[in-house]
Design a protein around this motif. Structure first.
Motif, PDB file in Angstrom:
ATOM      1  N   ILE A  75      14.207   7.129  -2.427  1.00  0.00           N
ATOM      2  CA  ILE A  75      14.767   7.149  -1.075  1.00  0.00           C
ATOM      3  C   ILE A  75      15.016   5.720  -0.610  1.00  0.00           C
ATOM      4  O   ILE A  75      14.139   4.860  -0.682  1.00  0.00           O
ATOM      5  N   LYS A  76      16.220   5.473  -0.143  1.00  0.00           N
ATOM      6  CA  LYS A  76      16.585   4.176   0.420  1.00  0.00           C
ATOM      7  C   LYS A  76      16.811   4.376   1.925  1.00  0.00           C
ATOM      8  O   LYS A  76      17.872   4.834   2.347  1.00  0.00           O
ATOM      9  N   PRO A  77      15.795   4.069   2.740  1.00  0.00           N
ATOM     10  CA  PRO A  77      15.942   4.307   4.174  1.00  0.00           C
ATOM     11  C   PRO A  77      17.008   3.416   4.803  1.00  0.00           C
ATOM     12  O   PRO A  77      17.204   2.277   4.398  1.00  0.00           O
ATOM     13  N   ASP A  78      17.693   3.987   5.794  1.00  0.00           N
ATOM     14  CA  ASP A  78      18.674   3.222   6.560  1.00  0.00           C
ATOM     15  C   ASP A  78      17.984   2.383   7.632  1.00  0.00           C
ATOM     16  O   ASP A  78      18.472   1.324   8.015  1.00  0.00           O
ATOM     17  N   VAL A  79      16.854   2.904   8.126  1.00  0.00           N
ATOM     18  CA  VAL A  79      16.096   2.232   9.181  1.00  0.00           C
ATOM     19  C   VAL A  79      14.618   2.309   8.807  1.00  0.00           C
ATOM     20  O   VAL A  79      14.134   3.363   8.406  1.00  0.00           O
ATOM     21  N   VAL A  80      13.908   1.187   8.945  1.00  0.00           N
ATOM     22  CA  VAL A  80      12.460   1.156   8.773  1.00  0.00           C
ATOM     23  C   VAL A  80      11.863   0.790  10.122  1.00  0.00           C
ATOM     24  O   VAL A  80      12.270  -0.202  10.742  1.00  0.00           O
ATOM     25  N   HIS A  81      10.918   1.611  10.589  1.00  0.00           N
ATOM     26  CA  HIS A  81      10.307   1.365  11.899  1.00  0.00           C
ATOM     27  C   HIS A  81       8.791   1.344  11.738  1.00  0.00           C
ATOM     28  O   HIS A  81       8.201   2.303  11.240  1.00  0.00           O
ATOM     29  N   ASP A  82       8.162   0.263  12.143  1.00  0.00           N
ATOM     30  CA  ASP A  82       6.726   0.045  11.986  1.00  0.00           C
ATOM     31  C   ASP A  82       6.027   0.293  13.324  1.00  0.00           C
ATOM     32  O   ASP A  82       6.312  -0.386  14.301  1.00  0.00           O
ATOM     33  N   VAL A  83       5.115   1.272  13.327  1.00  0.00           N
ATOM     34  CA  VAL A  83       4.332   1.561  14.530  1.00  0.00           C
ATOM     35  C   VAL A  83       2.839   1.396  14.249  1.00  0.00           C
ATOM     36  O   VAL A  83       2.002   1.980  14.934  1.00  0.00           O
ATOM     37  N   VAL A  84       2.509   0.584  13.247  1.00  0.00           N
ATOM     38  CA  VAL A  84       1.104   0.336  12.892  1.00  0.00           C
ATOM     39  C   VAL A  84       0.384  -0.226  14.117  1.00  0.00           C
ATOM     40  O   VAL A  84       0.899  -1.095  14.818  1.00  0.00           O
ATOM     41  N   GLY A  85      -0.813   0.300  14.361  1.00  0.00           N
ATOM     42  CA  GLY A  85      -1.607  -0.151  15.505  1.00  0.00           C
ATOM     43  C   GLY A  85      -1.436   0.715  16.738  1.00  0.00           C
ATOM     44  O   GLY A  85      -2.095   0.484  17.750  1.00  0.00           O
ATOM     45  N   THR A  86      -0.556   1.709  16.669  1.00  0.00           N
ATOM     46  CA  THR A  86      -0.363   2.616  17.798  1.00  0.00           C
ATOM     47  C   THR A  86      -0.909   3.997  17.434  1.00  0.00           C
ATOM     48  O   THR A  86      -1.074   4.331  16.272  1.00  0.00           O
ATOM     49  N   PHE A  87      -1.186   4.769  18.466  1.00  0.00           N
ATOM     50  CA  PHE A  87      -1.732   6.104  18.262  1.00  0.00           C
ATOM     51  C   PHE A  87      -0.986   7.105  19.124  1.00  0.00           C
ATOM     52  O   PHE A  87      -0.248   6.732  20.021  1.00  0.00           O
ATOM     53  N   CYS A  88      -1.202   8.375  18.826  1.00  0.00           N
ATOM     54  CA  CYS A  88      -0.529   9.477  19.507  1.00  0.00           C
ATOM     55  C   CYS A  88      -0.577   9.256  21.019  1.00  0.00           C
ATOM     56  O   CYS A  88      -1.637   8.904  21.533  1.00  0.00           O
ATOM     57  N   PRO A  89       0.548   9.392  21.681  1.00  0.00           N
ATOM     58  CA  PRO A  89       1.829   9.949  21.257  1.00  0.00           C
ATOM     59  C   PRO A  89       2.873   8.910  20.859  1.00  0.00           C
ATOM     60  O   PRO A  89       4.037   9.252  20.677  1.00  0.00           O
ATOM     61  N   VAL A  90       2.483   7.652  20.741  1.00  0.00           N
ATOM     62  CA  VAL A  90       3.455   6.575  20.497  1.00  0.00           C
ATOM     63  C   VAL A  90       4.267   6.787  19.209  1.00  0.00           C
ATOM     64  O   VAL A  90       5.494   6.657  19.240  1.00  0.00           O
TER      65      VAL A  90
END
Length: 83
Positions: free
Chosen positions: A6-21
């Protein structure tokens, strides 16, 4: 299709966040994407393992799979319709 192919078009990093973020961020990013594009979401909240596939079912998007590496989850979602 294998996850490593899989070659993603968009990579989004939400490391360090928790539900519901992570869900809110996924929705926000997906709204700006084109139909057919793939998002790779990177998160460390274990809740995403259930939440992202459930969100895909609820919104009509395609959950392509996920893997976990070094405490981070990499989840792949293909946009199938507008949000």
């Amino acid at each position: 299709m294998k996850l490593e192919d899989i070659k993603p078009d968009v990579v989004h990093d939400v490391v360090g966040t928790f539900c519901p973020v992570p869900i809110a961020e996924t929705s926000k990013v997906m709204k700006s994407m084109q139909i057919g594009q793939v998002l790779e979401l990177i998160a460390d909240d274990p809740g995403v393992v259930e939440d992202i596939p459930a969100w895909c079912n609820a919104t009509g998007q395609e959950f392509l799979g996920m893997y976990e590496e070094d405490g981070e989850y990499h989840l792949f979602v293909r946009k199938l319709k507008e949000l």
